[in-house]
Design an enzyme around this catalytic site. Structure first.
Site, PDB file in Angstrom:
ATOM      1  N   TYR A  89      44.620  48.201  51.950  1.00 34.60           N
ATOM      2  CA  TYR A  89      44.131  47.109  51.085  1.00 34.60           C
ATOM      3  C   TYR A  89      44.782  45.791  51.510  1.00 34.60           C
ATOM      4  O   TYR A  89      44.097  44.771  51.655  1.00 34.60           O
ATOM      5  CB  TYR A  89      44.435  47.407  49.615  1.00 34.60           C
ATOM      6  CG  TYR A  89      43.934  46.306  48.678  1.00 34.60           C
ATOM      7  CD1 TYR A  89      42.575  46.135  48.437  1.00 34.60           C
ATOM      8  CD2 TYR A  89      44.823  45.438  48.046  1.00 34.60           C
ATOM      9  CE1 TYR A  89      42.106  45.128  47.592  1.00 34.60           C
ATOM     10  CE2 TYR A  89      44.363  44.422  47.203  1.00 34.60           C
ATOM     11  CZ  TYR A  89      43.007  44.271  46.978  1.00 34.60           C
ATOM     12  OH  TYR A  89      42.542  43.264  46.158  1.00 34.60           O
TER      13      TYR A  89
ATOM     14  N   LYS B 147      42.903  42.317  52.822  1.00 32.55           N
ATOM     15  CA  LYS B 147      42.958  41.008  52.164  1.00 32.55           C
ATOM     16  C   LYS B 147      43.643  39.960  53.045  1.00 32.55           C
ATOM     17  O   LYS B 147      43.306  38.777  52.986  1.00 32.55           O
ATOM     18  CB  LYS B 147      43.649  41.102  50.786  1.00 32.55           C
ATOM     19  CG  LYS B 147      42.972  42.024  49.788  1.00 32.55           C
ATOM     20  CD  LYS B 147      41.453  41.893  49.675  1.00 32.55           C
ATOM     21  CE  LYS B 147      40.955  40.641  49.004  1.00 32.55           C
ATOM     22  NZ  LYS B 147      39.475  40.703  48.749  1.00 32.55           N
TER      23      LYS B 147
HETATM   24  N1  LIG Z   1      41.314  41.749  39.867  1.00 33.18           N
HETATM   25  C1  LIG Z   1      42.392  41.325  40.487  1.00 33.18           C
HETATM   26  O1  LIG Z   1      43.498  41.258  39.910  1.00 33.18           O
HETATM   27  C2  LIG Z   1      42.322  40.897  41.905  1.00 33.18           C
HETATM   28  C3  LIG Z   1      43.490  40.448  42.521  1.00 33.18           C
HETATM   29  C4  LIG Z   1      43.438  39.987  43.820  1.00 33.18           C
HETATM   30  C5  LIG Z   1      42.223  39.935  44.495  1.00 33.18           C
HETATM   31  N2  LIG Z   1      41.107  40.389  43.880  1.00 33.18           N
HETATM   32  C6  LIG Z   1      39.847  40.339  44.638  1.00 33.18           C
HETATM   33  O2  LIG Z   1      38.825  39.826  43.821  1.00 33.18           O
HETATM   34  C7  LIG Z   1      37.564  40.339  44.278  1.00 33.18           C
HETATM   35  C8  LIG Z   1      36.733  40.810  43.090  1.00 33.18           C
HETATM   36  O3  LIG Z   1      37.407  41.891  42.487  1.00 33.18           O
HETATM   37  P1  LIG Z   1      37.282  42.239  40.936  1.00 33.18           P
HETATM   38  O4  LIG Z   1      38.670  42.330  40.441  1.00 33.18           O
HETATM   39  O5  LIG Z   1      36.324  41.325  40.261  1.00 33.18           O
HETATM   40  O6  LIG Z   1      36.707  43.729  41.052  1.00 33.18           O
HETATM   41  P2  LIG Z   1      35.531  44.514  40.303  1.00 33.18           P
HETATM   42  O7  LIG Z   1      35.432  44.101  38.881  1.00 33.18           O
HETATM   43  O8  LIG Z   1      35.772  45.947  40.619  1.00 33.18           O
HETATM   44  O9  LIG Z   1      34.235  44.012  41.076  1.00 33.18           O
HETATM   45  C9  LIG Z   1      33.991  44.395  42.394  1.00 33.18           C
HETATM   46  C10 LIG Z   1      32.580  44.012  42.779  1.00 33.18           C
HETATM   47  O10 LIG Z   1      32.393  44.381  44.153  1.00 33.18           O
HETATM   48  C11 LIG Z   1      31.144  45.039  44.263  1.00 33.18           C
HETATM   49  N3  LIG Z   1      31.189  46.002  45.362  1.00 33.18           N
HETATM   50  C12 LIG Z   1      32.053  47.044  45.535  1.00 33.18           C
HETATM   51  N4  LIG Z   1      31.748  47.711  46.663  1.00 33.18           N
HETATM   52  C13 LIG Z   1      30.684  47.070  47.215  1.00 33.18           C
HETATM   53  C14 LIG Z   1      29.904  47.286  48.390  1.00 33.18           C
HETATM   54  N5  LIG Z   1      30.132  48.334  49.214  1.00 33.18           N
HETATM   55  N6  LIG Z   1      28.906  46.436  48.667  1.00 33.18           N
HETATM   56  C15 LIG Z   1      28.630  45.409  47.842  1.00 33.18           C
HETATM   57  N7  LIG Z   1      29.316  45.150  46.713  1.00 33.18           N
HETATM   58  C16 LIG Z   1      30.341  45.986  46.406  1.00 33.18           C
HETATM   59  C17 LIG Z   1      30.928  45.730  42.918  1.00 33.18           C
HETATM   60  O11 LIG Z   1      29.532  45.814  42.680  1.00 33.18           O
HETATM   61  P3  LIG Z   1      28.681  47.176  42.567  1.00 33.18           P
HETATM   62  O12 LIG Z   1      29.659  48.273  42.231  1.00 33.18           O
HETATM   63  O13 LIG Z   1      27.700  46.863  41.511  1.00 33.18           O
HETATM   64  O14 LIG Z   1      28.087  47.297  43.940  1.00 33.18           O
HETATM   65  C18 LIG Z   1      31.531  44.722  41.960  1.00 33.18           C
HETATM   66  O15 LIG Z   1      30.555  43.767  41.583  1.00 33.18           O
HETATM   67  C19 LIG Z   1      37.901  41.435  45.298  1.00 33.18           C
HETATM   68  O16 LIG Z   1      37.716  40.906  46.591  1.00 33.18           O
HETATM   69  C20 LIG Z   1      39.373  41.720  45.055  1.00 33.18           C
HETATM   70  O17 LIG Z   1      40.030  42.157  46.234  1.00 33.18           O
HETATM   71  C21 LIG Z   1      41.117  40.866  42.603  1.00 33.18           C
END
Ligand SMILES: NC(=O)c1ccc[n+]([C@@H]2O[C@H](COP(=O)([O-])OP(=O)(O)OC[C@H]3O[C@@H](n4cnc5c(N)ncnc54)[C@H](OP(=O)(O)O)[C@@H]3O)[C@@H](O)[C@H]2O)c1
Length: 298
Positions: free
Chosen positions: A170, A174
């Site tokens: 992971y 990133k």
């Molecule tokens: N939450 C945090 O604390 C955090 C911290 C640092 C960075 N981030 C980054 O923020 C971003 C968004 O994360 P989130 O926290 O909002 O996560 P989330 O709620 O799990 O959302 C992830 C999204 O990615 C989509 N997805 C997953 N696999 C996919 C694939 N193979 N093709 C197309 N779409 C896909 C999912 O859509 P479907 O399942 O509908 O396809 C969902 O809409 C990520 O890049 C994550 O690394 C998050």
């Protein structure tokens, strides 16, 4: 956020979490927003949820599986023949630390494929459409994981085939996203692609990212942000007139986990020019894409 009427954004992973909040806020400002993710039903539900609050929101769902380069290409081809221009691409979708090593349709480690390489390929495929817009922006989501212990591009075993470590994979994905965002700006400047590329991260925000993998965040809700708060750096990068290309934005309080928006710390690894060039070249090979060449860009 300035009014976004007439502007078109594509948000990968707009069905949930930070992507959903980003799509909603852009739509509220008048943009036409394309939510791209895997599952049409979840896409429709996301659109309906937004329309309950904003009946006139301009939203469309497009199927995209970033774990399948054919799906990435198919989306770009569809958009190329239907959109007049693309003003903003938000490379947001992601997954985090599956316990078992998974692979994409192309045989690549799943976090590398979805979080990073799919977006690398999607951006290249959409470059012509972005170049038809005034001031097009590409925002790519990184994470504080990119500067966590052990975060590196593991060139000796890029796909973690020999010794799978979910966290290190992971972190690698990133870090690769951050390197890509900064390098995209540099190459655009050198080669005249006309793209503004910015990295962002949401601190730590309550979303489906962890629970979807069967785990839950520690019970310290006051430490973390809501998904809407987590979307602020991305929205700033995508729309603020004073957001600067080649910068990295995120929350600035408590070890960058939450707090007011500002510049995020860029780990030294992300600035290693040799590693950045090598990653770019490997990524073009693995994704079978080629950014427009320029003798000065390499
Ligand atoms: N939450 C945090 O604390 C955090 C911290 C640092 C960075 N981030 C980054 O923020 C971003 C968004 O994360 P989130 O926290 O909002 O996560 P989330 O709620 O799990 O959302 C992830 C999204 O990615 C989509 N997805 C997953 N696999 C996919 C694939 N193979 N093709 C197309 N779409 C896909 C999912 O859509 P479907 O399942 O509908 O396809 C969902 O809409 C990520 O890049 C994550 O690394 C998050």
């Amino acid at each position: 956020m300035p009014a976004q009427d007439g502007r078109i954004y594509l948000v990968t992973g707009g069905t949930s979490g930070i992507g959903y909040e980003s799509a909603k806020a852009l739509a509220a400002a008048g943009a036409h927003v394309i939510i791209a993710a895997r599952n049409p039903q979840r896409g429709q539900e996301a659109i309906e949820r937004i329309r309950q609050e904003m009946p006139d929101a301009q939203l469309q769902f497009e199927a995209l599986d970033l774990a399948d380069l054919a799906s990435v290409k198919a989306l770009a081809t569809r958009l190329d023949s239907t959109l007049p221009h693309l003003d903003g691409l938000i490379n947001n979708a992601g997954l985090m630390e599956p316990a078992e090593r998974g692979t994409s349709a192309d045989g690549l480690e799943i976090q590398f494929a979805v979080n990073y390489l799919g977006h690398f390929a999607l951006t290249e495929e959409l470059l012509p459409l972005l170049q038809k817009a005034d001031n097009p922006r590409v925002v790519t989501l990184s994470s504080i994981a990119a500067r966590a212990r052990g975060a590196a591009i593991n060139f000796a075993d890029l796909q973690f085939e020999q010794d799978y470590d979910a966290s290190l994979a992971y972190r690698q994905s990133k870090l690769a996203c951050l390197m890509f965002a900064l390098e995209l700006q540099r190459r655009s400047d050198v080669a005249g692609w006309g793209i503004t590329s910015i990295a962002s991260h949401p601190g730590v925000s309550y979303t489906n990212l962890l629970p979807s993998q069967g785990r839950s965040l520690p019970p310290l809700p006051f430490l973390f942000q809501t998904a809407a708060q987590g979307a602020i750096p991305t929205l700033y990068a995508a729309t603020a007139p004073d957001a600067i290309g080649g910068r990295y934005y995120g929350p600035t309080g408590l070890m960058e986990v939450r707090g007011p928006l500002g510049l995020a710390r860029v780990p030294a690894n992300a600035l290693d020019a040799q590693a950045v060039a090598r990653l770019w070249s490997v990524s073009e090979t693995l994704s079978r894409t080629h950014y427009p060449s320029s003798p000065l860009a390499d």
